[in-house]
Design a protein around this motif. Structure first.
Motif, PDB file in Angstrom:
ATOM      1  N   ARG A 160      59.191  66.108 106.077  1.00  0.00           N
ATOM      2  CA  ARG A 160      58.267  65.223 106.581  1.00  0.00           C
ATOM      3  C   ARG A 160      57.004  65.122 105.810  1.00  0.00           C
ATOM      4  O   ARG A 160      56.215  64.126 106.020  1.00  0.00           O
ATOM      5  N   TYR A 161      56.735  66.144 104.938  1.00  0.00           N
ATOM      6  CA  TYR A 161      55.424  66.078 104.246  1.00  0.00           C
ATOM      7  C   TYR A 161      55.517  65.500 102.999  1.00  0.00           C
ATOM      8  O   TYR A 161      56.817  65.757 102.152  1.00  0.00           O
ATOM      9  N   GLU A 162      54.552  64.961 102.338  1.00  0.00           N
ATOM     10  CA  GLU A 162      54.551  64.779 100.873  1.00  0.00           C
ATOM     11  C   GLU A 162      53.328  65.124 100.134  1.00  0.00           C
ATOM     12  O   GLU A 162      52.268  65.526 101.052  1.00  0.00           O
ATOM     13  N   CYS A 163      53.261  65.404  98.996  1.00  0.00           N
ATOM     14  CA  CYS A 163      52.022  65.930  98.173  1.00  0.00           C
ATOM     15  C   CYS A 163      51.526  65.064  97.073  1.00  0.00           C
ATOM     16  O   CYS A 163      52.341  64.605  96.496  1.00  0.00           O
ATOM     17  N   HIS A 164      50.396  64.857  96.856  1.00  0.00           N
ATOM     18  CA  HIS A 164      49.825  63.814  95.909  1.00  0.00           C
ATOM     19  C   HIS A 164      48.771  64.870  95.093  1.00  0.00           C
ATOM     20  O   HIS A 164      47.956  65.528  95.993  1.00  0.00           O
ATOM     21  N   ASP A 165      49.109  64.911  93.887  1.00  0.00           N
ATOM     22  CA  ASP A 165      48.281  65.623  92.968  1.00  0.00           C
ATOM     23  C   ASP A 165      47.041  64.824  92.495  1.00  0.00           C
ATOM     24  O   ASP A 165      47.341  63.897  91.845  1.00  0.00           O
ATOM     25  N   LEU A 166      45.836  64.951  93.109  1.00  0.00           N
ATOM     26  CA  LEU A 166      44.766  64.304  92.682  1.00  0.00           C
ATOM     27  C   LEU A 166      43.986  64.850  91.470  1.00  0.00           C
ATOM     28  O   LEU A 166      42.756  64.365  91.078  1.00  0.00           O
ATOM     29  N   GLY A 167      44.625  65.733  90.702  1.00  0.00           N
ATOM     30  CA  GLY A 167      43.882  66.339  89.663  1.00  0.00           C
ATOM     31  C   GLY A 167      43.334  67.734  89.942  1.00  0.00           C
ATOM     32  O   GLY A 167      43.756  68.697  89.451  1.00  0.00           O
ATOM     33  N   SER A 168      42.170  67.581  90.534  1.00  0.00           N
ATOM     34  CA  SER A 168      41.468  68.653  90.770  1.00  0.00           C
ATOM     35  C   SER A 168      41.735  69.460  92.147  1.00  0.00           C
ATOM     36  O   SER A 168      41.285  70.364  92.609  1.00  0.00           O
ATOM     37  N   MET A 169      42.622  68.469  93.048  1.00  0.00           N
ATOM     38  CA  MET A 169      42.809  68.848  94.206  1.00  0.00           C
ATOM     39  C   MET A 169      44.312  68.567  94.748  1.00  0.00           C
ATOM     40  O   MET A 169      44.932  67.534  93.881  1.00  0.00           O
ATOM     41  N   LEU A 170      45.023  68.905  95.713  1.00  0.00           N
ATOM     42  CA  LEU A 170      46.217  68.493  96.098  1.00  0.00           C
ATOM     43  C   LEU A 170      45.965  67.875  97.522  1.00  0.00           C
ATOM     44  O   LEU A 170      45.242  68.274  98.354  1.00  0.00           O
ATOM     45  N   GLU A 171      46.693  66.768  97.679  1.00  0.00           N
ATOM     46  CA  GLU A 171      46.432  66.181  99.164  1.00  0.00           C
ATOM     47  C   GLU A 171      47.965  65.974  99.642  1.00  0.00           C
ATOM     48  O   GLU A 171      49.007  65.898  99.173  1.00  0.00           O
ATOM     49  N   ILE A 172      48.291  66.951 100.738  1.00  0.00           N
ATOM     50  CA  ILE A 172      49.322  67.117 101.436  1.00  0.00           C
ATOM     51  C   ILE A 172      49.201  66.310 102.964  1.00  0.00           C
ATOM     52  O   ILE A 172      48.308  66.610 103.657  1.00  0.00           O
ATOM     53  N   ALA A 205      36.891  63.151  98.519  1.00  0.00           N
ATOM     54  CA  ALA A 205      35.682  62.769  97.477  1.00  0.00           C
ATOM     55  C   ALA A 205      34.623  64.087  97.961  1.00  0.00           C
ATOM     56  O   ALA A 205      34.179  64.570  97.017  1.00  0.00           O
ATOM     57  N   ILE A 206      34.507  64.461  99.138  1.00  0.00           N
ATOM     58  CA  ILE A 206      33.701  65.745  99.591  1.00  0.00           C
ATOM     59  C   ILE A 206      34.159  67.043  98.791  1.00  0.00           C
ATOM     60  O   ILE A 206      33.470  67.632  98.242  1.00  0.00           O
ATOM     61  N   VAL A 207      35.391  67.164  98.692  1.00  0.00           N
ATOM     62  CA  VAL A 207      35.998  68.259  98.379  1.00  0.00           C
ATOM     63  C   VAL A 207      35.945  68.409  96.776  1.00  0.00           C
ATOM     64  O   VAL A 207      35.537  69.631  96.246  1.00  0.00           O
ATOM     65  N   GLN A 208      36.184  67.268  96.256  1.00  0.00           N
ATOM     66  CA  GLN A 208      36.088  67.242  94.897  1.00  0.00           C
ATOM     67  C   GLN A 208      34.608  67.515  94.334  1.00  0.00           C
ATOM     68  O   GLN A 208      34.414  68.025  93.306  1.00  0.00           O
ATOM     69  N   ALA A 209      33.680  66.904  95.085  1.00  0.00           N
ATOM     70  CA  ALA A 209      32.182  67.019  94.854  1.00  0.00           C
ATOM     71  C   ALA A 209      31.720  68.370  94.780  1.00  0.00           C
ATOM     72  O   ALA A 209      31.035  68.949  93.942  1.00  0.00           O
ATOM     73  N   HIS A 210      32.206  69.147  96.045  1.00  0.00           N
ATOM     74  CA  HIS A 210      31.977  70.473  96.269  1.00  0.00           C
ATOM     75  C   HIS A 210      32.367  71.570  95.019  1.00  0.00           C
ATOM     76  O   HIS A 210      31.693  72.249  94.579  1.00  0.00           O
ATOM     77  N   GLY A 211      33.713  71.404  94.772  1.00  0.00           N
ATOM     78  CA  GLY A 211      34.323  72.043  93.855  1.00  0.00           C
ATOM     79  C   GLY A 211      35.175  73.487  94.282  1.00  0.00           C
ATOM     80  O   GLY A 211      35.977  73.771  93.848  1.00  0.00           O
ATOM     81  N   GLU A 212      34.644  73.907  95.528  1.00  0.00           N
ATOM     82  CA  GLU A 212      35.445  75.354  96.117  1.00  0.00           C
ATOM     83  C   GLU A 212      35.564  74.910  97.545  1.00  0.00           C
ATOM     84  O   GLU A 212      35.215  75.882  98.314  1.00  0.00           O
ATOM     85  N   LEU A 213      36.296  73.758  98.075  1.00  0.00           N
ATOM     86  CA  LEU A 213      36.402  73.547  99.310  1.00  0.00           C
ATOM     87  C   LEU A 213      37.851  72.832  99.550  1.00  0.00           C
ATOM     88  O   LEU A 213      38.431  72.133  98.779  1.00  0.00           O
TER      89      LEU A 213
END
Lengths: 256, 249
Positions: free
Chosen positions: B111-123, B207-215
């Motif tokens: 039921r899940y899919e994953c998108h690689d956004l470069g610096s993070m993964l969105e599932i 965007a928040i996660v990517q701006a923080h960097g370790e989140l």
């Protein structure tokens, strides 16, 4: 990953029948054919004495499973044969090929036969599995050490409660260095804050500590409020314990 | 900007395992390796919290930021207890790439899919990701943070749904004391900025996660249906700490 050569397990089934003639040979089949073996699985071996005369009672069945990779089981008895197969090789999962044969003794009146077959199976290792989470110690922690920058709280949360758990595997051994994940659901709060779950590892004795505190404006100004939630601790994606904590200005409550 | 990024992911990123819903791009977070010594294991069959706990642990050990939206829990009668449908299997993940880790998970729950956004993964569940009624798909004309902390970002996200929300003050904490207090404090107090326009709430969180960097961000629901009334949003730092906010009542 370890690669194991295909191994052969042999199930020797000996039917010793009283003497009577029969037209159909006995047969046998594994309940997991094809299938998977898991540590501690009970695998049934079904057999039929064929057209043997009812008087040709099967009075003894021997099943032996053995192999260089550590499988062994033996069952003896009347009727259906079954056995529990277990793995003590300690390896990773690997395919296994099972050869079995059925042999029934021939006598003057009961006919016998033999049957050979192959069952494909996958055997999984008996690795430690997180199984229980027990309370090791708990109580108020003084003086409280968690910082609270709100006015009226003097830089520290008014109270701190600690509960330590010990994680054990299916054999009762403490599990060290296990990553513990905390999750909250059913959250309700009139404190203006929600619970903040955190993660951590068990120590060398399988112990990890859950530390609770509340830093909320109503508490620091002499008022009251409550945060409630359902807390679940998991490790290796296995929910190990469900608890019901309550953070109040006056202190902390948790069940069980 | 995020919309263009998303398009890039979709156009160039469909490299492998598309049938499993893994949208990869070269050099992305999916190529990060779980340390071989890690005890990360995928336990099958999956239990009610498995997807979340597995991905949170994977994120922590591989230092990969994730954004995860989960499926609302099934409401079972109190006397019904979840029992796996077959014996438990624990699949070791140490040494695997995040691609292998995600693929194993999605193989277990398609039921899940994953998108690689470069610096993070969105599932996320495919149906929820495409559902216009999903609160994370709500459109936001503009979202701006200027030198704010994670706690302030969390409040700002809640104000998307409740503009008069006064903000969370303090914390109800739980969990092991942080092994590295300085690192935890630095991650909690780190200031970052976000400026996005014409995006979804999901893209704001990314965007928040990517701006923080370790989140990482995690959204779960108290119960069905998927709505802002049942939503819990959690930001989780790589050091193991987190902040959680509830929506609705």
């Amino acid at each position: 990953m370890r690669v194991f050569p295909p191994a052969v397990l042999c199930l020797g089934i000996l039917f010793l029948l009283p003497t009577r003639a029969s037209a159909q040979e006995p047969y046998a089949s594994l309940s997991t054919d094809p299938g998977e073996f898991w540590p501690g699985d009970a695998i049934s071996l079904y057999y039929d004495a064929g057209d043997a005369d009812p008087y040709c009672e099967v009075y003894n069945v021997d099943v032996e499973v053995g192999g260089s990779d550590g499988f062994y089981d033996e069952t003896s008895g009347y009727g259906n044969a079954s056995g529990s197969f277990y793995d003590n090789s300690g390896g990773t999962s690997y395919p296994y090929e099972i050869d079995y044969w059925l042999w029934a003794g021939i006598s003057d009146e009961c006919v016998s036969g033999d049957e050979e077959g192959t069952a494909e199976a996958t055997v999984f290792p008996s690795s430690p599995v997180p199984t229980s989470l027990s309370i090791y110690s708990q109580g108020d922690w003084n003086p409280p050490s968690v910082a609270c920058p709100l006015a009226g709280c003097n830089g520290t949360c008014p109270w701190e409660y600690r509960r330590a758990y010990r994680l054990r595997d299916q054999w009762g051994a403490a599990m060290a260095n296990q990553f513990m994940v905390e999750a909250f659901s059913n959250v309700s709060s009139d404190c203006g804050v929600g619970p903040s779950p955190e993660n951590g590892y068990t120590d060398s004795n399988g112990i990890f500590t859950d530390r609770f505190s509340l830093c909320a404006a109503p508490c620091c100004s002499g008022g009251s409020c409550t945060v409630e939630a359902t807390q679940v601790w998991s490790t290796s994606n296995i929910a190990m314990g469900t608890f019901y904590p309550e953070w109040r200005c006056s202190g902390f409550y948790i069940s069980p | 900007m995020l919309t263009a990024h998303k398009v890039r992911v979709m156009v160039f990123g469909v490299l492998a395992s598309l049938s499993l819903g893994v949208y990869a791009q070269s050099g992305g977070a999916l190529e990060r390796i779980v340390p071989p010594s890690s005890q990360l294991r995928l336990t099958l069959p999956l239990g009610p919290l498995s997807v979340e706990t597995f991905l949170r642990e994977a994120s922590a050990v591989a230092h990969v930021a994730i954004g995860l939206e989960t499926i609302p829990p099934i409401q079972l009668p109190p006397h019904v207890v979840f029992h796996p449908s077959r014996p438990m299997q624990m699949v070791p993940m140490g040494g695997k790439s995040m691609h292998g880790v995600i693929e194993a998970l999605i193989e277990a729950d398609r039921r899940y899919e994953c998108h690689d956004l470069g610096s993070m993964l969105e599932i996320a569940p495919t149906t929820q990701r495409n559902d216009p009624m999903d609160p994370l798909n709500r459109r936001v004309a503009e979202f701006a943070l200027e030198n704010k902390s994670v706690a302030e970002a969390l409040d700002a996200v809640r104000r998307i749904f409740e503009p008069t929300y006064p903000g969370s003050v303090g914390t109800a904490s739980s969990g092991p004391p942080p092994p590295d207090v300085a690192q935890t404090q630095e991650q909690q107090q780190r200031l970052f900025s976000v400026h996005v326009q014409r995006v979804t709430v999901r893209e704001v969180l990314n965007a928040i996660v990517q701006a923080h960097g370790e989140l990482s961000w995690i959204v779960r629901y108290k119960r069905a249906p998927v709505s802002e009334q049942t939503m819990l949003l959690q930001f989780e730092g790589f050091a193991g700490w987190s902040r959680l906010v509830t929506f609705g009542n």
